[in-house]
Structures are given as structure tokens and as C-alpha cells.
Design a protein around this motif. Structure first.
Motif, mmCIF file in Angstrom:
data_model
loop_
_atom_site.group_PDB
_atom_site.id
_atom_site.type_symbol
_atom_site.label_atom_id
_atom_site.label_comp_id
_atom_site.label_asym_id
_atom_site.label_seq_id
_atom_site.Cartn_x
_atom_site.Cartn_y
_atom_site.Cartn_z
ATOM 1 N N ALA A 196 0.832 -1.208 0.000
ATOM 2 C CA ALA A 196 0.000 0.000 0.000
ATOM 3 C C ALA A 196 0.866 1.257 0.000
ATOM 4 O O ALA A 196 0.559 2.245 -0.676
ATOM 5 C CB ALA A 196 -0.934 -0.003 1.203
ATOM 6 N N ILE A 197 1.968 1.213 0.743
ATOM 7 C CA ILE A 197 2.883 2.363 0.760
ATOM 8 C C ILE A 197 3.515 2.555 -0.611
ATOM 9 O O ILE A 197 3.648 3.689 -1.096
ATOM 10 C CB ILE A 197 3.957 2.167 1.846
ATOM 11 C CG1 ILE A 197 3.320 2.250 3.239
ATOM 12 C CG2 ILE A 197 5.081 3.185 1.708
ATOM 13 C CD1 ILE A 197 4.226 1.796 4.363
ATOM 14 N N ASP A 198 3.875 1.458 -1.280
ATOM 15 C CA ASP A 198 4.457 1.550 -2.626
ATOM 16 C C ASP A 198 3.484 2.190 -3.613
ATOM 17 O O ASP A 198 3.876 3.025 -4.439
ATOM 18 C CB ASP A 198 4.863 0.165 -3.138
ATOM 19 C CG ASP A 198 6.166 -0.319 -2.550
ATOM 20 O OD1 ASP A 198 6.921 0.516 -2.008
ATOM 21 O OD2 ASP A 198 6.446 -1.526 -2.650
ATOM 22 N N VAL A 199 2.217 1.793 -3.543
ATOM 23 C CA VAL A 199 1.211 2.372 -4.443
ATOM 24 C C VAL A 199 1.083 3.874 -4.195
ATOM 25 O O VAL A 199 1.039 4.676 -5.142
ATOM 26 C CB VAL A 199 -0.147 1.650 -4.263
ATOM 27 C CG1 VAL A 199 -1.261 2.391 -4.982
ATOM 28 C CG2 VAL A 199 -0.046 0.222 -4.762
ATOM 29 N N GLU A 251 3.348 5.876 -2.941
ATOM 30 C CA GLU A 251 4.580 6.536 -3.386
ATOM 31 C C GLU A 251 4.615 6.684 -4.906
ATOM 32 O O GLU A 251 5.079 7.687 -5.431
ATOM 33 C CB GLU A 251 5.815 5.763 -2.922
ATOM 34 C CG GLU A 251 6.214 6.059 -1.514
ATOM 35 C CD GLU A 251 6.643 7.501 -1.313
ATOM 36 O OE1 GLU A 251 7.640 7.940 -1.913
ATOM 37 O OE2 GLU A 251 5.980 8.193 -0.542
ATOM 38 N N ASP A 252 4.129 5.662 -5.621
ATOM 39 C CA ASP A 252 4.119 5.744 -7.091
ATOM 40 C C ASP A 252 3.236 6.884 -7.584
ATOM 41 O O ASP A 252 3.506 7.478 -8.624
ATOM 42 C CB ASP A 252 3.631 4.422 -7.693
ATOM 43 C CG ASP A 252 4.699 3.340 -7.638
ATOM 44 O OD1 ASP A 252 5.877 3.671 -7.378
ATOM 45 O OD2 ASP A 252 4.359 2.161 -7.853
ATOM 46 N N ALA A 253 2.181 7.207 -6.838
ATOM 47 C CA ALA A 253 1.274 8.274 -7.252
ATOM 48 C C ALA A 253 1.742 9.659 -6.796
ATOM 49 O O ALA A 253 1.222 10.672 -7.257
ATOM 50 C CB ALA A 253 -0.123 7.997 -6.706
ATOM 51 N N ARG A 254 2.737 9.709 -5.908
ATOM 52 C CA ARG A 254 3.177 10.975 -5.330
ATOM 53 C C ARG A 254 3.956 11.804 -6.353
ATOM 54 O O ARG A 254 4.687 11.283 -7.171
ATOM 55 C CB ARG A 254 4.064 10.707 -4.112
ATOM 56 C CG ARG A 254 4.401 11.929 -3.305
ATOM 57 C CD ARG A 254 5.036 11.544 -1.976
ATOM 58 N NE ARG A 254 6.300 10.857 -2.114
ATOM 59 C CZ ARG A 254 7.488 11.469 -2.117
ATOM 60 N NH1 ARG A 254 7.564 12.770 -1.982
ATOM 61 N NH2 ARG A 254 8.595 10.770 -2.235
ATOM 62 N N HIS A 255 3.756 13.126 -6.292
ATOM 63 C CA HIS A 255 4.474 14.068 -7.152
ATOM 64 C C HIS A 255 5.490 14.838 -6.312
ATOM 65 O O HIS A 255 5.178 15.288 -5.214
ATOM 66 C CB HIS A 255 3.516 15.077 -7.801
ATOM 67 C CG HIS A 255 2.725 14.497 -8.917
ATOM 68 N ND1 HIS A 255 3.086 14.628 -10.231
ATOM 69 C CD2 HIS A 255 1.592 13.759 -8.912
ATOM 70 C CE1 HIS A 255 2.199 14.001 -10.995
ATOM 71 N NE2 HIS A 255 1.283 13.474 -10.205
ATOM 72 N N ILE A 256 6.681 14.992 -6.834
ATOM 73 C CA ILE A 256 7.695 15.808 -6.180
ATOM 74 C C ILE A 256 7.489 17.248 -6.627
ATOM 75 O O ILE A 256 7.230 17.510 -7.808
ATOM 76 C CB ILE A 256 9.114 15.306 -6.542
ATOM 77 C CG1 ILE A 256 9.299 13.893 -5.995
ATOM 78 C CG2 ILE A 256 10.176 16.239 -6.001
ATOM 79 C CD1 ILE A 256 10.598 13.242 -6.381
ATOM 80 N N HIS A 257 7.604 18.175 -5.688
ATOM 81 C CA HIS A 257 7.387 19.586 -5.991
ATOM 82 C C HIS A 257 8.269 20.032 -7.159
ATOM 83 O O HIS A 257 9.465 19.790 -7.185
ATOM 84 C CB HIS A 257 7.702 20.437 -4.751
ATOM 85 C CG HIS A 257 7.508 21.896 -4.967
ATOM 86 N ND1 HIS A 257 6.261 22.460 -5.086
ATOM 87 C CD2 HIS A 257 8.402 22.899 -5.110
ATOM 88 C CE1 HIS A 257 6.391 23.762 -5.290
ATOM 89 N NE2 HIS A 257 7.685 24.054 -5.300
ATOM 90 N N GLY A 258 7.648 20.656 -8.138
ATOM 91 C CA GLY A 258 8.384 21.174 -9.284
ATOM 92 C C GLY A 258 8.487 20.198 -10.445
ATOM 93 O O GLY A 258 9.079 20.517 -11.474
ATOM 94 N N ARG A 259 7.945 18.995 -10.290
ATOM 95 C CA ARG A 259 8.000 17.997 -11.370
ATOM 96 C C ARG A 259 6.588 17.741 -11.870
ATOM 97 O O ARG A 259 5.643 17.644 -11.091
ATOM 98 C CB ARG A 259 8.609 16.696 -10.868
ATOM 99 C CG ARG A 259 9.950 16.939 -10.237
ATOM 100 C CD ARG A 259 11.049 16.102 -10.600
ATOM 101 N NE ARG A 259 10.964 15.249 -11.731
ATOM 102 C CZ ARG A 259 11.986 14.537 -12.134
ATOM 103 N NH1 ARG A 259 13.121 14.621 -11.487
ATOM 104 N NH2 ARG A 259 11.895 13.763 -13.175
ATOM 105 N N ALA A 260 6.448 17.599 -13.168
ATOM 106 C CA ALA A 260 5.125 17.404 -13.761
ATOM 107 C C ALA A 260 4.649 15.954 -13.669
ATOM 108 O O ALA A 260 3.455 15.690 -13.742
ATOM 109 C CB ALA A 260 5.152 17.840 -15.221
ATOM 110 N N THR A 261 5.567 15.022 -13.511
ATOM 111 C CA THR A 261 5.202 13.606 -13.512
ATOM 112 C C THR A 261 5.345 13.007 -12.114
ATOM 113 O O THR A 261 6.045 13.536 -11.258
ATOM 114 C CB THR A 261 6.088 12.823 -14.497
ATOM 115 O OG1 THR A 261 7.454 13.033 -14.162
ATOM 116 C CG2 THR A 261 5.842 13.284 -15.926
#
Length: 122
Positions: free
Chosen positions: A43-46, A48-58
Motif C-alpha cells: 500500500a505504501i508503494d502504491v 509513493e508511485d502516485a506521489r508528485h515531487i514539488h516542481g515535477r510534472a510527472t
């Protein structure tokens, strides 16, 4: 200071191993079976995969999939992440490793012993 056998001694025996800077020596699971732990990690991996880093579009997951083919396979050999140390056994039959004392058999007094220091074991 608590008397011998008092509450203070019990609390000291219940402490997790710590590093020299006082932080915990290793992660501790919050209980449960290995299957429950694996479910929580998945669940944590899922998330994290959806998380966006500030300043990145993907998202992190999208970036990983784009870079996956560029990654090399893991080495076949296990990597030993411990440190080899050779402390000398003091006359009180103890060694000092990273400001912590450990008892060893008295027959080693005055000799150097080889120890492997890892994140959660010596």
C-alpha cells in the motif's frame, strides 16, 4: 535512581539498541504477521508511485517506469553492509564499539577480537 530490580532497571532492559547519536539502531515493525507487513508495504508503494515531487510534472511511478530499462540488474553476490572492526578486550572483559560496551569471554582479555557491526546487530 531506581533500586536494583526497580522500575528503572526494567525500563532500561526494554530499550531498543541505539546508535552513538541516540537514534534507534534499526526499524521496528508494529507487529502482525509477515503477510500483514507485506500488505502494508504494498500500500505504501502504491501511494509513493502516485506521489508528485514539488516542481515535477510527472509522478514518481511514471518516472521510474521511464527509467526502468536503463537500470542494470542487481549483482548476484550479496552485499555485506556491515563494518569490520577489531577492538581490544579490556581488563574488565569488555570491548567498546562506537561508544557502547559489550562483554566478551574473559579468555580474550588483552587480545584483539574481530566484530562485524551492522545496523541492528554486532
Amino acid at each position: 535512581m531506581a533500586a536494583i530490580g526497580g522500575r528503572g532497571e526494567w525500563l532500561a532492559s526494554q530499550r531498543r539498541p541505539t546508535c552513538a547519536n541516540g537514534t534507534a539502531a534499526g526499524p521496528a515493525a508494529k507487529g502482525g504477521s509477515a503477510a500483514e507487513l507485506n500488505e502494508r508495504l504494498a500500500a505504501i508503494d502504491v501511494a509513493e508511485d502516485a506521489r508528485h515531487i514539488h516542481g515535477r510534472a510527472t509522478s514518481i511511478g511514471f518516472d521510474f517506469e521511464a527509467e526502468r530499462e536503463k537500470l542494470r540488474p542487481l549483482p548476484a553476490d550479496d552485499y555485506d553492509c556491515g563494518i569490520d572492526l577489531t577492538p581490544t578486550v579490556a581488563r574488565n572483559s569488555r570491548i567498546t564499539v562506537r561508544q557502547c560496551y559489550y562483554s566478551v569471554p574473559a579468555k580474550f582479555i588483552g587480545t584483539k577480537v574481530r566484530v562485524k557491526l551492522r545496523a541492528n546487530e554486532l
